[in-house]
Motif scaffolding. Sequence first.
Motif, PDB file in Angstrom:
ATOM      1  N   SER A  21      -2.562  10.576   6.315  1.00 58.18           N
ATOM      2  CA  SER A  21      -3.820  10.071   5.762  1.00 58.18           C
ATOM      3  C   SER A  21      -4.086   8.619   6.134  1.00 58.18           C
ATOM      4  O   SER A  21      -5.238   8.173   6.135  1.00 58.18           O
ATOM      5  N   TYR A  22      -3.027   7.871   6.431  1.00 57.11           N
ATOM      6  CA  TYR A  22      -3.183   6.438   6.701  1.00 57.11           C
ATOM      7  C   TYR A  22      -2.552   6.105   8.052  1.00 57.11           C
ATOM      8  O   TYR A  22      -1.352   5.827   8.149  1.00 57.11           O
ATOM      9  N   LYS A  43       2.425   1.695  -3.402  1.00 54.21           N
ATOM     10  CA  LYS A  43       1.447   2.181  -4.367  1.00 54.21           C
ATOM     11  C   LYS A  43       1.251   3.688  -4.242  1.00 54.21           C
ATOM     12  O   LYS A  43       1.211   4.412  -5.251  1.00 54.21           O
ATOM     13  N   LYS A  44       1.147   4.188  -3.016  1.00 59.30           N
ATOM     14  CA  LYS A  44       0.946   5.625  -2.807  1.00 59.30           C
ATOM     15  C   LYS A  44       2.175   6.422  -3.230  1.00 59.30           C
ATOM     16  O   LYS A  44       2.060   7.527  -3.781  1.00 59.30           O
ATOM     17  N   GLU A  48       2.180   6.812  -6.899  1.00 58.69           N
ATOM     18  CA  GLU A  48       1.179   7.793  -7.330  1.00 58.69           C
ATOM     19  C   GLU A  48       1.652   9.219  -7.121  1.00 58.69           C
ATOM     20  O   GLU A  48       0.961  10.159  -7.525  1.00 58.69           O
ATOM     21  N   GLN A  63       2.461  10.699  -4.061  1.00 58.26           N
ATOM     22  CA  GLN A  63       2.131  11.307  -2.773  1.00 58.26           C
ATOM     23  C   GLN A  63       3.384  11.437  -1.907  1.00 58.26           C
ATOM     24  O   GLN A  63       4.292  10.607  -1.967  1.00 58.26           O
ATOM     25  N   ILE A 113       1.140  10.676   3.327  1.00 60.27           N
ATOM     26  CA  ILE A 113       0.727   9.281   3.491  1.00 60.27           C
ATOM     27  C   ILE A 113       0.609   8.935   4.968  1.00 60.27           C
ATOM     28  O   ILE A 113      -0.356   8.277   5.399  1.00 60.27           O
ATOM     29  N   LEU A 161       0.836  -1.201   0.000  1.00 58.84           N
ATOM     30  CA  LEU A 161       0.000   0.000   0.000  1.00 58.84           C
ATOM     31  C   LEU A 161       0.870   1.251   0.000  1.00 58.84           C
ATOM     32  O   LEU A 161       0.609   2.200  -0.761  1.00 58.84           O
TER      33      LEU A 161
END
Length: 671
Positions: free
Chosen positions: A391-392, A377-378, A381, A383, A388, A374
């Motif tokens: 947000s997570y 992946k971010k 993208e 970020q 990150i 995960l």
Amino acid sequence: MKCVLISSEGTDVLFYWADEQFEENLCNRFGHPEQDRQQMSAFGDCINTLFAPLIISCATLLEKLGDTYTCFTAENGHLCVLHLFGDCLYIAVNGDGSENEDDLRRKLYVLKRLSEVHFGLVTLDSQLFKKELRPSDSKQRVCVWKMFQSLLLTYSRLREEDQSFAVEAVERLIHPQLSEQCIEFLDRQVIQQVNNSPERGSEEVMHAFILVHTKLLAFFSSRNASAVRPADLLTLILIVQDMYPGLSEADELNPEEVEGFVLPEEYYTPDPSPSTTYTGAMDWSVERIPIFRFADSDVQVAEDTLQTLNSLPEPCNPRRIFLDLSLREGYCPMMPHSMYCLPLWPGISMVLLTKVSSSHVALSLYQLLDGFSLLEKKLKEGQEVSQILRSYPIMSELRQRTDKFVKSLGGREVLLQNSWLEFKSKVFSRNEHGSSEELLQACGNVKRQLCSLYRQFFSAKPTGGTLSLSRSLQDRVLRLVQDKLIDWKNFLLVKSKRNITMVSYLEDFPGLVHFIYVDRTAGQMIAPSLNINERSTSELGNSAIANFIKMKIWSMISLARRYLQKGYTTLTLRDGDYYCCYFLWFENEMGYKLEMIEVPVLSDDSPPIGMLTGDYYRKLLRYYSKNHPAEMVKCYELLTVHLGIIPTEFLIQQCCDLARKLWEPSHIPLL
């Protein structure tokens, strides 16, 4: 003219399979003598030379355009389908016109699934996956390649011959009384005896099932076991059929040719409808449903008059496999198991699935890999790390879990410890974070070390010894089950060829030629047997007529999938002298039909519809259930072939009545 290839981005051949025609054509093209075809390394060089331009072209397009081709037809008419899974390029070629684009793409997805079942989470890292698929040791490489080549051949054969693999669903052998007895026997005699034995090592039997050819006679899971997904069960059946193909066509039991066997005259005459009605009580001593009627008098086979069966091969146990499981502690798509396949007789096998002692490590490793995937992946993208982390909140939990896991190893895995420390210094530092490229590299290093640890724990072939079920224990269990089923052996072998016949339906459904009914929630199907053996006849007549109907059914299955991919759930068409129909619908647990919705339209290069190629129906059920959170949603399919003289309105009503009649038997608790 068929070939399947897996290649790395560096044009290295990681795996290949080719039929004799393709091999001969390739050797003639490159001027290799006949004996070179027997040398896998020499032929691999030819394969590499042939496909290198194509592989380089795909890599260039991907680098320059971010996309590449997925299918094309060469000047010589060869159809080529390509798909990129991670960093590995899968290629399938057909030059004789026997396979279309969907067939080749389906073969590639099945090959990928087989690699996941055998290698587990190692497939998430391309470098480690290459080491598993192409070992440096030539003898080991030949062994691995031959295993997957054999599996591909077995899959292709079953898909052409067996209805359950044509629609990708498990077919049960219909005999409720015997199935119930076998389930009870697997519970009280097999699983309990093995798990209570000191010879089981550190393993525990979680599941046991009995197969007659490709049909499931009985399946039982221990009390603390998680359910086996239908897609995994179908994959296991494929593996069993590859390990022990059973009887060849020449050796198959053919009741018509057995001395003293006489088919009763009323075989072609429908029995009168039963006078008793269903009361809701499960009375296994009576077979109430007409479609399941297969009286012993119909198969008067004496054991001393049957053909002599070939001797059984030695069991090659155990085999490490990885299954999708949902545990109380969490979800793991590739949980390691040991698979013991015990051949009872040719065509009849029992399988034991055991949980390995360190399975909790697999769950921890997957949860960590899922978190790092995960994050990766971010980062890809674009970020920022700080964004990150804000947000997570799971990222802080990921840090704590990884710290705890690395600490539990006690410094034994230095590479994992070093990569984790490097990652923490770049991501969780209060000072300036590393660049995006550095962060991605550090994240990839941690993932690789986690996959490497998973490989050390689980991917090595089980070697037996004190950690596995002893050979003597396997032999005792084998004899125990043989003693239980010895009186049923010949009946089961014949029954597997005539599981359900159309005779029971002709009275209620005149004009019906064939049907396939699939419970997509349970992943199980019911269909009359299709016997195309030249030495026997069936309700469809001789083998030529039966083969003609079979080809029409297989064509209808393919057509229904293409329309379902475009969003159509109902299909009726006139095909020569026949009407073909296909229906997909949803019901609740009580059997009431739910309102239909527009199913998602899939792109042409999406995973093929089925269970072995991405489990389309599991995703479809999840999609539909979003609007029905309070009830259990079930999905069904029905494919029928009728004579063309049947009026259309009567045909549709007959399909509805047939679906209602078939609904109740699907609740027999075989799983």
